[in-house]
Design a protein around this motif. Sequence first.
Motif, PDB file in Angstrom:
ATOM      1  N   UNK A 125      -4.677   0.422   3.957  1.00 51.00           N
ATOM      2  CA  UNK A 125      -4.741   1.468   2.934  1.00 51.00           C
ATOM      3  C   UNK A 125      -5.671   2.591   3.364  1.00 51.00           C
ATOM      4  N   UNK A 126      -6.830   2.226   3.949  1.00 49.85           N
ATOM      5  CA  UNK A 126      -7.773   3.254   4.384  1.00 49.85           C
ATOM      6  C   UNK A 126      -7.155   4.145   5.453  1.00 49.85           C
ATOM      7  N   UNK A 127      -6.417   3.555   6.379  1.00 53.88           N
ATOM      8  CA  UNK A 127      -5.820   4.335   7.463  1.00 53.88           C
ATOM      9  C   UNK A 127      -4.620   5.135   6.964  1.00 53.88           C
TER      10      UNK A 127
ATOM     11  N   UNK B  61      -0.097   2.120  -8.732  1.00 57.18           N
ATOM     12  CA  UNK B  61      -0.811   0.964  -9.270  1.00 57.18           C
ATOM     13  C   UNK B  61       0.165  -0.156  -9.616  1.00 57.18           C
ATOM     14  N   UNK B  62       1.269   0.202 -10.280  1.00 56.93           N
ATOM     15  CA  UNK B  62       2.274  -0.822 -10.613  1.00 56.93           C
ATOM     16  C   UNK B  62       2.849  -1.440  -9.343  1.00 56.93           C
ATOM     17  N   UNK B  63       3.126  -0.590  -8.356  1.00 58.42           N
ATOM     18  CA  UNK B  63       3.662  -1.093  -7.096  1.00 58.42           C
ATOM     19  C   UNK B  63       2.680  -2.036  -6.423  1.00 58.42           C
ATOM     20  N   UNK B  64       1.402  -1.632  -6.373  1.00 56.70           N
ATOM     21  CA  UNK B  64       0.398  -2.483  -5.733  1.00 56.70           C
ATOM     22  C   UNK B  64       0.258  -3.813  -6.455  1.00 56.70           C
TER      23      UNK B  64
ATOM     24  N   UNK C 236       0.816  -1.227   0.000  1.00 55.61           N
ATOM     25  CA  UNK C 236       0.000   0.000   0.000  1.00 55.61           C
ATOM     26  C   UNK C 236       0.842   1.266   0.000  1.00 55.61           C
ATOM     27  N   UNK C 237       2.166   1.147   0.063  1.00 58.22           N
ATOM     28  CA  UNK C 237       3.007   2.346   0.194  1.00 58.22           C
ATOM     29  C   UNK C 237       2.881   3.270  -1.005  1.00 58.22           C
TER      30      UNK C 237
ATOM     31  N   UNK D  35      -5.698  -0.243  -6.303  1.00 56.11           N
ATOM     32  CA  UNK D  35      -5.288  -1.325  -5.407  1.00 56.11           C
ATOM     33  C   UNK D  35      -6.235  -2.516  -5.526  1.00 56.11           C
ATOM     34  N   UNK D  36      -7.549  -2.250  -5.608  1.00 59.49           N
ATOM     35  CA  UNK D  36      -8.504  -3.343  -5.777  1.00 59.49           C
ATOM     36  C   UNK D  36      -8.244  -4.076  -7.085  1.00 59.49           C
ATOM     37  N   UNK D  37      -7.985  -3.309  -8.152  1.00 59.97           N
ATOM     38  CA  UNK D  37      -7.677  -3.941  -9.431  1.00 59.97           C
ATOM     39  C   UNK D  37      -6.406  -4.759  -9.383  1.00 59.97           C
TER      40      UNK D  37
END
Length: 681
Positions: free
Chosen positions: A616-618, A573-576, A411-412, A658-660
Amino acid sequence: MRAALGLGWRLLRAGGRKGLLGAALTALAVTVSTALLLFAVSANLAFEGRGDREAWRNPVPAQGRAVAVQSVRVDYVRDERITVVELAALEPGAPPPPGLDRFPAPGEVWLSPALAELARRLPADQLAGRFAGGRGGTVGDEALVHPGELVAVRGWAPDSPVLAGKGTDEPRGEVAPTRISDFTGEPTPDAQGYRILALIASVLMAVPLLVFGGAAARLTVARRDQRLAALRLVGATPGQVVAMTAAEAVITAFAGAVAGTLLYVLLIPPLTGIEIAGGSWFAADLWPGVPYTLAVLAAVPLLVGLSAVVGLRRVVVGPLGVAKRETPPGMRFVRVAVLLAVLAVVPTLSVGSGGGMIAVVLGLAFLSINLAGPWVVGLIGRITAGTARGPARLLAGRRLVDDPRAAWRTVSGVALTGFVAGFVVLLNPSADLLGEADASRLRLSVPAARADAVAAGARERLTAAGVRAGTEITGEGGEKVLVVALGGGRAAAPGKSGKGEKADTPVDALVDAPVDARVDAALVDRARTALDGLVPGRRATSTADDDRFGHVLIGDIGTGTIVVLTVSFLVAVVSAGITAVSSVLDRRQTYALLRLAGTPLQVLDRARRAETLIPLAVMGGGSIAVGLFCALPFAITGLDAGGLATLLACVLLGFAGVVGAGAASAPVLRSVTENPAPRPD
């Protein structure tokens, strides 16, 4: 070292299909990081190159013998700026300015390619009539800020009235006649301002890239640590383990860095179309040059190798614990204390702090968020596990507690993008900030002694050009202003006092009827052309011209915001996606054992999503708040509706990305659990 490289290469090839997939993920991460890092470096150098090419128009007064006189005036056509450089040689053989083959002779005009094309396309009474005289040639690219810039260079005799002015308060972009010894010049204030903005944008793009590049070395780290711990237990020395790890990481990272460089070269042509400061870019502007390219090619693999080696402490010191999969000791609160210390410095900053200081503090804030992230994720894991009411959340919480660093890597990217989004939305002013200026009234500074004659000449020229307008003289003292109102009204009777004028001043005024501010652009250009040369060295301008730089700057900040957020989201996105797949590969034996114990695949999938979305939310919300806080000292306006919409869009895109990415890794999870029978790793 040769033996270490050989063994590292052998281990890399012998890792099997899953091992090669892990290496490919690392190479892909490095490819994206390298390409975007080259873009961040090139953007900064590109603004520096623009400033250097423009510097000759900001002359430095001669300290010794002067060879020429130079002044710079600004004109407009179709709402585009024209830079007009007036030159006169003071002695034979004066050196030519940049972009010209020779010094322009008196009465000679040199035009940039874009201005020459526009002069051919528009009617002569709208543009070409302002540049009467012999054509000397074309202004070359080395004298232009961007390919479509409108620049004219005109030659005059040294005693020409055009170069006789002594202006003390010149409008933005203009320079009073100056005696010069060469065309070295110095960067303009506007160029320096853009360089500061480019430096800040580079930090906002480069730091997440470096973090992402360093994290690439930790992909599939669990499998590698198990393998290296086994080597330590059978007799490998710490030095051999470190050398093998560094060799494997550097080999993979170098391949990715080369691929990233090639990718960036392919991206240069479309990137030149990004318009900043009034125009697009020369392709050479966006190529960082061989030294900087080689530096990036060396630095990225070195960073990845160093990051891989730093994570070997447990393998080197306690290989048995790694082999037994013992949970590492928890992290300390000092990580959060570092972030708080950096944030305590932010209120001391201001716009005048300098680009270097601002960039340093932003970089430290980035790194501090990355440092504090795993500690916060571990805390979130303990809370999640303690409040779990089902197996999926319990598994997710225990996973976050067991390895918060790996969970943070997933998530970073989005969290750091939240920081960027929070920072830039307060620095992105609305286009309505400056309002709508009046383009229908042109103003021309005139000497008081010639005010009546100039007004009469203006009426005569405008009538001959077929421009319906009225005139008015305003101001007091030695300098007055001729106001030309276009598109309506009627002239006052001679000898009557006009608006803004004392009763004893000769007046020609248009005062009784309203003027439509939305006059046709062609009419304005015809009026400008008709008035050109009426007062030597002066040009007719409007309040819309005065605000034009502000509108361009606001538009450029918006464009820069889009570019920075695009790069940040691409990294996120790539990182996730990469880290999600890597995480599944790292824990494939754990997943297989859970499936063997009867855990449904749907529960494992929900647990995997929860261990990503909960932190991720926090952390996403916290990073946005930190970004907003860091932007407060430089905020232009408050968080308006546009900024709030941008922030909301960033949040939605971040979660969707992130979901994707998680959905993309679901087939890998199914693959590693198809045959749950345990097998040696």
